[in-house]
Design a protein around this motif. Structure first.
Motif, short mmCIF file in Angstrom:
data_model
loop_
_atom_site.label_atom_id
_atom_site.label_comp_id
_atom_site.label_asym_id
_atom_site.label_seq_id
_atom_site.Cartn_x
_atom_site.Cartn_y
_atom_site.Cartn_z
N VAL A 38 0.84 -1.21 0.00
CA VAL A 38 0.00 0.00 0.00
C VAL A 38 0.87 1.25 0.00
CG1 VAL A 38 -1.67 1.33 1.33
CG2 VAL A 38 -1.95 -1.14 1.11
N ALA A 39 1.91 1.26 0.84
CA ALA A 39 2.79 2.43 0.92
C ALA A 39 3.51 2.68 -0.41
CB ALA A 39 3.80 2.24 2.05
N SER A 40 3.94 1.60 -1.07
CA SER A 40 4.62 1.74 -2.36
C SER A 40 3.68 2.33 -3.41
CB SER A 40 5.15 0.38 -2.83
OG SER A 40 6.10 -0.13 -1.93
N SER A 41 2.44 1.87 -3.40
CA SER A 41 1.45 2.40 -4.34
C SER A 41 1.19 3.88 -4.09
CB SER A 41 0.14 1.61 -4.21
OG SER A 41 -0.85 2.13 -5.07
N MET A 42 1.09 4.25 -2.82
CA MET A 42 0.88 5.66 -2.47
C MET A 42 2.05 6.52 -2.93
SD MET A 42 -0.87 5.69 1.32
CE MET A 42 -0.76 7.49 1.36
N GLU A 43 3.26 5.97 -2.79
CA GLU A 43 4.46 6.71 -3.20
C GLU A 43 4.44 6.99 -4.70
OE1 GLU A 43 9.24 6.37 -2.38
OE2 GLU A 43 8.13 4.54 -2.90
N PHE A 66 -7.36 11.12 -6.03
CA PHE A 66 -6.12 10.84 -5.29
C PHE A 66 -6.36 10.97 -3.78
CE2 PHE A 66 -2.36 12.68 -3.18
CZ PHE A 66 -1.49 11.60 -3.30
N LEU A 67 -7.10 12.01 -3.37
CA LEU A 67 -7.37 12.21 -1.95
C LEU A 67 -8.22 11.07 -1.38
CD1 LEU A 67 -8.06 16.06 -1.89
CD2 LEU A 67 -6.01 14.85 -1.08
N GLU A 68 -9.20 10.62 -2.15
CA GLU A 68 -10.03 9.50 -1.70
C GLU A 68 -9.21 8.23 -1.56
OE1 GLU A 68 -13.26 9.05 -4.39
OE2 GLU A 68 -14.20 10.99 -3.90
N ASN A 69 -8.38 7.97 -2.56
CA ASN A 69 -7.53 6.77 -2.50
C ASN A 69 -6.52 6.86 -1.35
OD1 ASN A 69 -8.79 5.67 -4.73
ND2 ASN A 69 -7.31 6.48 -6.20
N SER A 70 -5.99 8.06 -1.13
CA SER A 70 -5.02 8.25 -0.05
C SER A 70 -5.67 8.00 1.32
CB SER A 70 -4.44 9.66 -0.10
OG SER A 70 -3.70 9.85 -1.29
N HIS A 71 -6.90 8.47 1.46
CA HIS A 71 -7.61 8.26 2.73
C HIS A 71 -7.85 6.76 2.97
CE1 HIS A 71 -11.12 8.03 5.44
NE2 HIS A 71 -10.56 9.09 6.02
N ALA A 72 -8.27 6.05 1.93
CA ALA A 72 -8.49 4.61 2.05
C ALA A 72 -7.19 3.87 2.34
CB ALA A 72 -9.13 4.06 0.78
N ALA A 73 -6.12 4.28 1.66
CA ALA A 73 -4.82 3.64 1.87
C ALA A 73 -4.31 3.89 3.29
CB ALA A 73 -3.82 4.17 0.85
N ALA A 74 -4.49 5.13 3.79
CA ALA A 74 -4.05 5.45 5.14
C ALA A 74 -4.80 4.62 6.17
CB ALA A 74 -4.25 6.94 5.41
N SER A 75 -6.11 4.44 5.96
CA SER A 75 -6.90 3.62 6.87
C SER A 75 -6.43 2.18 6.87
CB SER A 75 -8.38 3.68 6.48
OG SER A 75 -8.88 5.01 6.59
N GLN A 76 -6.10 1.69 5.68
CA GLN A 76 -5.62 0.32 5.56
C GLN A 76 -4.26 0.15 6.23
OE1 GLN A 76 -5.57 -1.11 1.54
NE2 GLN A 76 -5.26 -3.23 2.11
N LEU A 77 -3.41 1.16 6.07
CA LEU A 77 -2.09 1.12 6.72
C LEU A 77 -2.23 1.10 8.24
CD1 LEU A 77 0.04 3.62 4.59
CD2 LEU A 77 0.48 1.17 4.90
#
Length: 262
Positions: A38-43, A66-77
């Motif tokens: 997830v972190a690599s994808s966000m990067e 991007f903001l929506e995906n970032s929020h979902a990724a952060a929650s998953q992290l």
């Protein structure tokens, strides 16, 4: 002979802890690996957004996505890393208790849950379910390390012997009060069970039905020794062929100081 037996018992304890470490490491790898992905994808996505912003071609819709995906990724992290942190904390406490046989006050149900949580990875490749039922509020003044060793040995013995050739089944651990001064741990499995001859020798040192296949015959002997000599309790085993095994352990809430585990 006694020195050799003591040495082999200590070696078996370390081997059990080694298997526990391997299982926990594998289990922790799952949330950590997911977090890394997830972190690599966000990067990568952040670099794309930064490039589009620099060249003045960033669209509002792209930014919102991007903001929506970032929020979902952060929650998953956060969820995955919290899961890894909980497992590490549980294992750390179990490992500390294993290394020091100091007497202290602890909640038996909470400790049991932590030990069992660290053992669950050992069932990943087997068709065996594990159920735990702990009565709340069971405070003890005893030795958490040796108690954890007892649970580990019971679990490993069951997984190794009760379910041969991929046999399906269940392991159950029930912890409850037994009067005002004692607690009761009921460990059972639905495995292949034991014959009368095997049941009579189950706690004998070096007795095993898997001679030459990696078993030392010290697992249940260590359980019996710790329970009776170290924790001031008693242990009873009941088993029949094809009807599983049931082990009942009764411990005093306050361990006798004279029976300090070695």
């Amino acid at each position: 002979m006694q020195e050799t037996q003591n040495f082999l018992i200590e070696a078996e304890k370390l081997a059990a802890l080694g298997r526990l470490v391997a299982g926990v490491a594998h289990e922790i790898n799952n949330p950590v690996g997911t977090s890394l992905t997830v972190a690599s994808s966000m990067e990568r996505k952040t670099a794309v957004i930064a490039d589009e912003l620099t060249h003045g071609i960033l669209k509002r819709s792209t930014l919102n996505e991007f903001l929506e995906n970032s929020h979902a990724a952060a929650s998953q992290l956060v969820a995955n890393l919290n899961h890894a942190a909980e497992m590490i904390e549980s294992f750390k406490q179990v490992a500390i208790d294993r290394n020091y046989s100091n007497q202290r006050v602890f909640d038996l149900g909470d400790l049991t849950e932590k030990v069992i949580r660290s053992l669950r990875p050992g069932l990943e490749k087997q068709s065996v379910t594990l159920r735990v039922d702990c009565e709340p509020g069971l405070t003890m003044n005893s030795y958490p390390g040796p108690y954890g060793q007892v649970l580990t040995n019971l679990f490993l013995n069951s997984v190794t012997h009760a379910f041969p050739d991929g046999r399906k089944g269940a392991v159950s651990v029930r912890v409850q009060a037994s009067g005002d001064e004692n607690v009761e741990i009921l460990f059972s499995d639905t495995g292949c069970g034991m014959s009368l001859d095997v049941r009579r020798k189950a706690f004998d040192p070096f007795f095993t039905t898997r001679r030459g296949r990696g078993s030392t015959g010290l697992g249940l002997h260590i359980v019996h020794t710790i329970v009776t000599n170290g924790l001031g309790g008693r242990v009873n085993l009941d088993s029949d062929p094809d009807e599983g095994t049931r082990i009942r352990i009764v411990l005093t809430r306050v361990a006798p100081k004279a029976a300090r585990p070695s």
